[in-house]
Write an enzyme that holds these catalytic residues in place. Structure first.
Site, PDB file in Angstrom:
ATOM      1  N   CYS A 164       0.865  -1.181   0.000  1.00 35.47           N
ATOM      2  CA  CYS A 164       0.000   0.000   0.000  1.00 35.47           C
ATOM      3  C   CYS A 164       0.898   1.226   0.000  1.00 35.47           C
ATOM      4  O   CYS A 164       1.882   1.277   0.743  1.00 35.47           O
ATOM      5  CB  CYS A 164      -0.891  -0.019   1.244  1.00 35.47           C
ATOM      6  SG  CYS A 164      -1.963   1.424   1.388  1.00 35.47           S
ATOM      7  N   LEU A 165       0.560   2.201  -0.833  1.00 36.52           N
ATOM      8  CA  LEU A 165       1.374   3.410  -0.919  1.00 36.52           C
ATOM      9  C   LEU A 165       1.380   4.199   0.395  1.00 36.52           C
ATOM     10  O   LEU A 165       2.292   4.980   0.631  1.00 36.52           O
ATOM     11  CB  LEU A 165       0.915   4.283  -2.086  1.00 36.52           C
ATOM     12  CG  LEU A 165       1.077   3.641  -3.468  1.00 36.52           C
ATOM     13  CD1 LEU A 165       0.548   4.553  -4.559  1.00 36.52           C
ATOM     14  CD2 LEU A 165       2.515   3.239  -3.733  1.00 36.52           C
ATOM     15  N   HIS A 222      -8.938  -3.486  -2.470  1.00 38.85           N
ATOM     16  CA  HIS A 222      -8.031  -2.695  -1.624  1.00 38.85           C
ATOM     17  C   HIS A 222      -8.412  -1.206  -1.676  1.00 38.85           C
ATOM     18  O   HIS A 222      -8.534  -0.548  -0.635  1.00 38.85           O
ATOM     19  CB  HIS A 222      -6.597  -2.912  -2.121  1.00 38.85           C
ATOM     20  CG  HIS A 222      -5.554  -2.139  -1.380  1.00 38.85           C
ATOM     21  ND1 HIS A 222      -4.633  -2.740  -0.554  1.00 38.85           N
ATOM     22  CD2 HIS A 222      -5.263  -0.808  -1.360  1.00 38.85           C
ATOM     23  CE1 HIS A 222      -3.827  -1.803  -0.050  1.00 38.85           C
ATOM     24  NE2 HIS A 222      -4.189  -0.631  -0.531  1.00 38.85           N
TER      25      HIS A 222
END
Length: 172
Positions: free
Chosen positions: A93-94, A135
């Site tokens: 995840c960024l 997500h």
């Protein structure tokens, strides 16, 4: 176009459900363009508006990582309408830079959304496409991928983040 700062885990915005998009205008289009630039620069395959500090229900994705322009998708007001099967795999995840852990997701997902012209559409995706849509829709609902991990994995990730915070390498 601009690369926007990505908020990291620990930022309150990541825990709040986002607001539905009610108007598709030039400001929203600029946000979308900037989000696409930000996603590619990170680099990532998906980015929700809340990850750049904008509490709106929308995300961009490109499972080709920019290699195939036809795979660039904008989903405004996404809703998961069907899920089936199971897949296990590493997920990142960024908003959790450098952290990748196994997360179980559905193998297939159908998500309904609106495009940049306000037209409703559905994507029936499997594997990485399903994982990415689920997500990013989670982000729109104030859920982060940490919430989808087993309690043991969640604790490992939280400890890793605390170490990074103490070292001054993780700011919310």
């Amino acid at each position: 176009m601009a690369v926007l700062p990505i908020v990291k885990y620990g930022h309150d915005a990541l825990r709040r459900p986002t607001e539905r998009v009610t108007e598709i205008d030039a400001a929203l289009q600029k946000l979308i363009d900037d989000m696409v630039d930000t996603m590619y620069a990170a680099p990532g395959v998906g980015l929700a508006a809340v990850q750049v500090g904008v509490p709106r229900r929308l995300f961009v994705m490109d499972c080709s990582g920019g290699k195939d322009p036809a795979q660039r998708i904008v989903m405004i007001n996404p809703e998961v309408i069907a899920q089936e099967g199971k897949q296990d795999g590493d997920e990142g995840c960024l908003s959790f830079p450098g952290i990748f852990f196994g997360v179980e997701r559905n193998l297939r997902a159908v998500v309904r959304a609106h495009d940049v012209n306000g037209k409703e559409f559905e994507i029936d995706g499997t594997e990485l496409t399903a994982r990415c849509m689920l997500h990013e829709t989670d982000h729109c609902d104030g859920i982060v991928f940490l919430d989808r991990m087993s309690p043991l994995k969640r604790e490992i990730v939280k400890r890793k983040i605390k170490k990074l915070q103490k070292a001054g390498e993780w700011g919310a």
